[in-house]
Motif scaffolding. Structure first.
Motif, mmCIF file in Angstrom:
data_model
loop_
_atom_site.group_PDB
_atom_site.id
_atom_site.type_symbol
_atom_site.label_atom_id
_atom_site.label_comp_id
_atom_site.label_asym_id
_atom_site.label_seq_id
_atom_site.Cartn_x
_atom_site.Cartn_y
_atom_site.Cartn_z
ATOM 1 N N MET A 183 0.825 -1.208 0.000
ATOM 2 C CA MET A 183 0.000 0.000 0.000
ATOM 3 C C MET A 183 0.858 1.256 0.000
ATOM 4 N N LEU A 184 1.909 1.260 0.828
ATOM 5 C CA LEU A 184 2.756 2.445 0.921
ATOM 6 C C LEU A 184 3.394 2.779 -0.423
ATOM 7 N N SER A 185 3.798 1.749 -1.162
ATOM 8 C CA SER A 185 4.402 1.998 -2.477
ATOM 9 C C SER A 185 3.415 2.684 -3.411
ATOM 10 N N GLN A 186 2.165 2.236 -3.377
ATOM 11 C CA GLN A 186 1.157 2.817 -4.257
ATOM 12 C C GLN A 186 0.709 4.194 -3.778
ATOM 13 N N ARG A 187 0.720 4.401 -2.481
ATOM 14 C CA ARG A 187 0.342 5.718 -1.950
ATOM 15 C C ARG A 187 1.394 6.759 -2.328
ATOM 16 N N LEU A 188 2.651 6.366 -2.242
ATOM 17 C CA LEU A 188 3.728 7.273 -2.646
ATOM 18 C C LEU A 188 3.586 7.656 -4.119
ATOM 19 N N ALA A 189 3.325 6.647 -4.959
ATOM 20 C CA ALA A 189 3.174 6.925 -6.391
ATOM 21 C C ALA A 189 1.949 7.796 -6.646
ATOM 22 N N LYS A 190 0.861 7.539 -5.931
ATOM 23 C CA LYS A 190 -0.357 8.340 -6.081
ATOM 24 C C LYS A 190 -0.081 9.798 -5.741
ATOM 25 N N LEU A 191 0.580 10.036 -4.629
ATOM 26 C CA LEU A 191 0.858 11.409 -4.204
ATOM 27 C C LEU A 191 1.818 12.105 -5.169
ATOM 28 N N TYR A 192 2.772 11.348 -5.706
ATOM 29 C CA TYR A 192 3.681 11.925 -6.696
ATOM 30 C C TYR A 192 2.900 12.368 -7.933
ATOM 31 N N GLN A 193 2.027 11.478 -8.431
ATOM 32 C CA GLN A 193 1.270 11.802 -9.645
ATOM 33 C C GLN A 193 0.294 12.943 -9.387
ATOM 34 N N ALA A 194 -0.260 13.022 -8.199
ATOM 35 C CA ALA A 194 -1.155 14.136 -7.861
ATOM 36 C C ALA A 194 -0.388 15.457 -7.838
ATOM 37 N N THR A 195 0.818 15.416 -7.286
ATOM 38 C CA THR A 195 1.668 16.614 -7.271
ATOM 39 C C THR A 195 2.041 17.015 -8.696
ATOM 40 N N ASN A 196 2.330 16.013 -9.505
ATOM 41 C CA ASN A 196 2.706 16.252 -10.899
ATOM 42 C C ASN A 196 1.571 16.920 -11.675
ATOM 43 N N TRP A 197 0.321 16.661 -11.271
ATOM 44 C CA TRP A 197 -0.865 17.196 -11.942
ATOM 45 C C TRP A 197 -1.398 18.457 -11.257
ATOM 46 N N ASN A 198 -0.664 18.889 -10.235
ATOM 47 C CA ASN A 198 -1.027 20.108 -9.489
ATOM 48 C C ASN A 198 -2.390 20.014 -8.801
ATOM 49 N N ILE A 199 -2.717 18.832 -8.284
ATOM 50 C CA ILE A 199 -3.976 18.676 -7.546
ATOM 51 C C ILE A 199 -3.747 18.037 -6.185
ATOM 52 N N ALA A 200 -2.501 17.923 -5.767
ATOM 53 C CA ALA A 200 -2.192 17.268 -4.499
ATOM 54 C C ALA A 200 -2.648 18.113 -3.319
#
Length: 265
Positions: A159-176
């Protein structure tokens, strides 16, 4: 927009690999239940990651397969956990999960991925994560003693691996969310600390030690990708690196979780 549902024996990874997550059609025992509840916890984050990647055209075809198959896996494992559920409290929590899952699922596939719905996806992914984590912890407690602790801990790494990736992609899309950077750092530290605990608990099991070494090497690649902060033409490449490395470490950690399940079963 309608999506096809891929009914397969495992989660689709980058490069078309498939994890044998669902070889069994039912929950075999309490450790298997902890493992599957932990997978539900991971899938809440993996689904959001895939949605965000689709919205940004990052590893798009693979991300669509991940989204489709992860939805199918979540549906199937929810039924399996309901059937196995050993207590009234766990059954009640699974029923509440089902209600949130239906809302989450409709948001994920209702229309083409977009920033506005992505914000709802992020919120629902956190709500459902909390529910799945509670069920996993309840199952560990029901197992008694230390029986399911390693299964839960190893499974939590997925889960932690996927949460990290999710937060990275959200930051990348400027919606984090505003606290995304702090959450990423806290999650990174939690993952690293848990790896040390799992290595210490591997005992003399050579196969387990080897897999943990592989996981550690994959973590280095993934962590490096997470630290990339590129703009312009390199931005999509950085996001793609996070997408692919998060899938590789997921594959290894799932195998390790099954090994601990067998070790403590």
């Amino acid at each position: 927009m309608q999506r096809r549902t891929f009914i397969t024996g495992g989660l689709i990874l980058a490069g078309g690999l498939s994890l044998p997550f669902t070889a069994l059609a039912q929950v075999a025992n309490i450790n298997d239940a902890i493992n599957k509840a932990g997978r539900q916890r991971m899938l809440t984050q993996r689904l959001a990651k895939a949605y965000l990647q689709i919205g940004q055209d990052v590893e798009t075809e693979t991300s669509k397969k991940i989204l489709d198959q992860s939805m199918s896996s979540f549906d199937r494992q929810l039924v399996e956990l309901h059937a196995f559920s050993p207590t009234t409290d766990i059954r009640g929590n699974l029923s509440r999960m089902e209600q949130t899952w239906q809302e989450y699922k409709q948001t994920l596939v209702g229309k083409a991925a977009n920033k506005e719905d992505a914000k709802t996806v992020l919120k629902l992914s956190e709500n459902l994560l909390q529910m799945a984590d509670e069920v996993t912890m309840q199952l560990e407690k029901h197992a008694g003693g230390s029986t399911g602790k390693l299964v839960n801990l190893a499974g939590r790494q997925r889960m932690l691996s996927q949460r990290l990736a999710k937060l990275y992609q959200a930051t990348n899309w400027n919606i984090a969310p505003a606290n995304a950077a702090a959450t990423i750092e806290t999650t990174r530290k939690e993952f690293a600390a848990a790896m040390q605990t799992l290595q210490a608990a591997s005992g003399s099991n050579t196969r387990l030690k080897d897999e943990l070494l592989l996981a550690q090497s994959q973590w280095v690649f993934f962590d490096t990708a997470l630290h990339q902060n590129s703009d312009g033409k390199l931005q999509r490449l950085s996001a793609s690196n996070v997408a692919t490395t998060s899938e590789r470490i997921l594959e290894v950690m799932d195998k390790i979780t099954v090994m601990y399940q067998q070790l403590t079963g």
